[in-house]
Design a protein around this motif. Structure first.
Motif, short mmCIF file in Angstrom:
data_model
loop_
_atom_site.label_atom_id
_atom_site.label_comp_id
_atom_site.label_asym_id
_atom_site.label_seq_id
_atom_site.Cartn_x
_atom_site.Cartn_y
_atom_site.Cartn_z
N UNK A 36 0.84 -1.20 0.00
CA UNK A 36 0.00 0.00 0.00
C UNK A 36 0.87 1.25 0.00
N UNK A 37 0.50 2.24 -0.80
CA UNK A 37 1.20 3.51 -0.86
C UNK A 37 0.17 4.62 -0.68
N UNK A 38 0.11 5.24 0.49
CA UNK A 38 -0.91 6.27 0.72
C UNK A 38 -0.75 7.49 -0.17
N UNK A 39 0.42 7.67 -0.78
CA UNK A 39 0.64 8.81 -1.67
C UNK A 39 0.18 8.57 -3.10
N UNK A 40 -0.18 7.33 -3.41
CA UNK A 40 -0.63 7.00 -4.77
C UNK A 40 -2.13 7.18 -4.87
#
Length: 155
Positions: free
Chosen positions: A89-93
């Protein structure tokens, strides 16, 4: 005259996570979880459907090339970057601006034997190969046509 397009690759996977046998059983698989910009760029900008892939087992007792695969799709956004339950998971994507891409990889065949990293490092003709250079930890890297041919000749 423009430089020749790379059409061969090496992709690393830990066999305890996803092995050549797993790929054989599934037929093809999205190559997800890549979180390195250079490796992402190779998949996004360099790989084309039909390109050859050396399947490499890493982080194991005997690291080496264990099989052949091929790129089976154009690059597309890695869905794991959007899944809060995923290790990737990448919260910035965002779906509008995805940060991470992947390609599908299809099984071609297992090699008759593992071509070990030590064996590859010992060959002067492969001294410039990204895999054998000190400090290179990329999970996706280009392979030149001459490196591809040399390695296939070792089988």
């Amino acid at each position: 005259m423009s430089p020749a397009r790379i059409s061969h690759w090496l992709m690393k996977s830990e066999p305890d996570t996803f092995s050549i046998d797993d790929l054989k059983a599934r037929g093809s698989e999205p190559w997800d979880g890549v979180r390195n910009y250079q490796a992402r760029n190779f998949m996004r900008d360099g790989m084309r459907v039909g390109d050859g892939v050396f399947f490499y087992h890493s982080n194991c007792a005997e690291p080496g090339i264990v099989g052949l695969a091929k790129v089976a799709s154009e690059a597309y956004p890695d869905p794991s970057q959007f899944d809060p339950k995923s290790d990737y998971f990448d919260p910035g994507a965002s779906r509008e601006n995805p940060r991470w891409m992947l390609v599908d990889v299809a099984f071609v065949r297992k090699l008759k034997r593992t071509i070990t990293l030590k064996e590859l490092q010992a060959l002067p003709s492969l001294a410039e190969m990204a895999l054998v250079r000190k400090g290179n930890r990329l999970s996706v890297m280009p392979v030149t046509a001459s490196e591809w041919k040399t390695i296939l000749g070792l089988e």
